[in-house]
Design an enzyme around this catalytic site. Structure first.
Site, short mmCIF file in Angstrom:
data_model
loop_
_atom_site.label_atom_id
_atom_site.label_comp_id
_atom_site.label_asym_id
_atom_site.label_seq_id
_atom_site.Cartn_x
_atom_site.Cartn_y
_atom_site.Cartn_z
NE ARG A 66 20.92 50.51 -0.35
CZ ARG A 66 20.19 50.14 -1.39
NH1 ARG A 66 18.97 50.64 -1.57
NH2 ARG A 66 20.67 49.28 -2.27
CB ALA A 79 21.73 45.03 -6.10
CD GLU A 126 18.68 47.06 -11.66
OE1 GLU A 126 19.39 48.05 -11.39
OE2 GLU A 126 17.44 47.10 -11.64
CD GLU A 186 22.50 49.70 -9.48
OE1 GLU A 186 23.49 49.25 -8.86
OE2 GLU A 186 21.33 49.60 -9.05
CD GLU A 210 19.63 53.49 -9.99
OE1 GLU A 210 19.67 53.84 -11.19
OE2 GLU A 210 19.18 52.39 -9.62
#
Length: 235
Positions: free
Chosen positions: A95, A107, A124, A128, A176
């Site tokens: 992040r 998420a 999602e 993910e 990702e």
């Protein structure tokens, strides 16, 4: 004559708190910046029209897509733990705003017009973590930071999980691509939340809500399509 009590020293008592829609007068608004996932609005608003009310105030709001997050749980015979203890599926994501790599629950943004939140959550989870779930419930709803952004989040509880066949999995790209879906013992994650070692708000809220749901035997969970007090203003 006795002293008169200050009513501010005696908080009112209520039962069953519930947020509700409340709109104040917007005197002016200007969108001063727009990006791919958010925009900034500069507004003048009047909080009250009552006599003696304060002057209009200026506020900046970040208009942002709403989001979904997923607590994916397995336990009992499905758990990899020798004692069948509950496990939670997580990913680790960099992040940039906080310059940190955070362990988070799956998420994603509600950035496809008209997409049902439960469908988005299933998408999602698949993208993910390469997993699908047969059972979906609404776990908790919250605003990410209602003091300055419109972003609302619905956290789902996903159970009865199974891996998606390799040939049906989505190739992860960009940030990702670094994801490595990982199962953790749920109690260890709960301890990490309470110990201040996990910081993502969806993860913190979702884990605490999941713990409460587990202690209640999953009774009283709302359905996946339950009403949601979403912000009327977003991207």
């Amino acid at each position: 004559m006795g002293a008169i009590a200050d009513p501010r020293e005696t908080p009112m008592t209520h039962e069953n708190p519930a947020d509700e829609r409340d709109t104040r007068e917007v005197l002016s608004t200007q969108r001063v910046w727009t990006g791919p996932i958010c925009a900034v609005d500069d507004e003048m608003i009047r909080l009250s029209s009552a006599p003696g009310a304060s002057e209009p105030i200026r506020r900046q709001t970040i208009a942002h897509h709403d989001a979904v997050s997923i607590i994916a749980l397995r336990e009992g015979d499905d758990s990899s733990q020798p004692d069948g203890a509950a496990e939670i599926l997580m990913v680790r994501q960099y992040r940039h705003p906080v310059r940190a790599a955070l362990w988070e629950i799956p998420a994603g943004l509600l950035d496809i017009p008209g997409e049902d939140p439960a469908i988005a959550a299933a998408r999602e989870l698949a993208e993910e973590t390469d997993h699908a779930a047969q059972r979906w419930d609404t776990l908790v709803d919250f605003y990410a930071s209602p003091g300055f952004t419109t972003e609302g989040v619905r956290c789902f509880l996903a159970r009865d999980l199974a891996p998606i066949p390799v040939e049906e999995r989505t190739a992860r790209e960009a940030e990702e691509a670094e994801f490595e879906p990982t199962w953790f013992r749920f109690d260890d994650v709960l301890d990490a939340v309470m110990g201040g070692r996990l910081h993502n708000p969806s993860t913190v809220a979702g884990v605490l809500a999941a713990e409460r749901a587990r202690t209640r035997g999953y009774e009283g969970l709302r359905p996946a399509g339950a009403p949601w007090l979403r912000s009327p203003e977003s991207m």
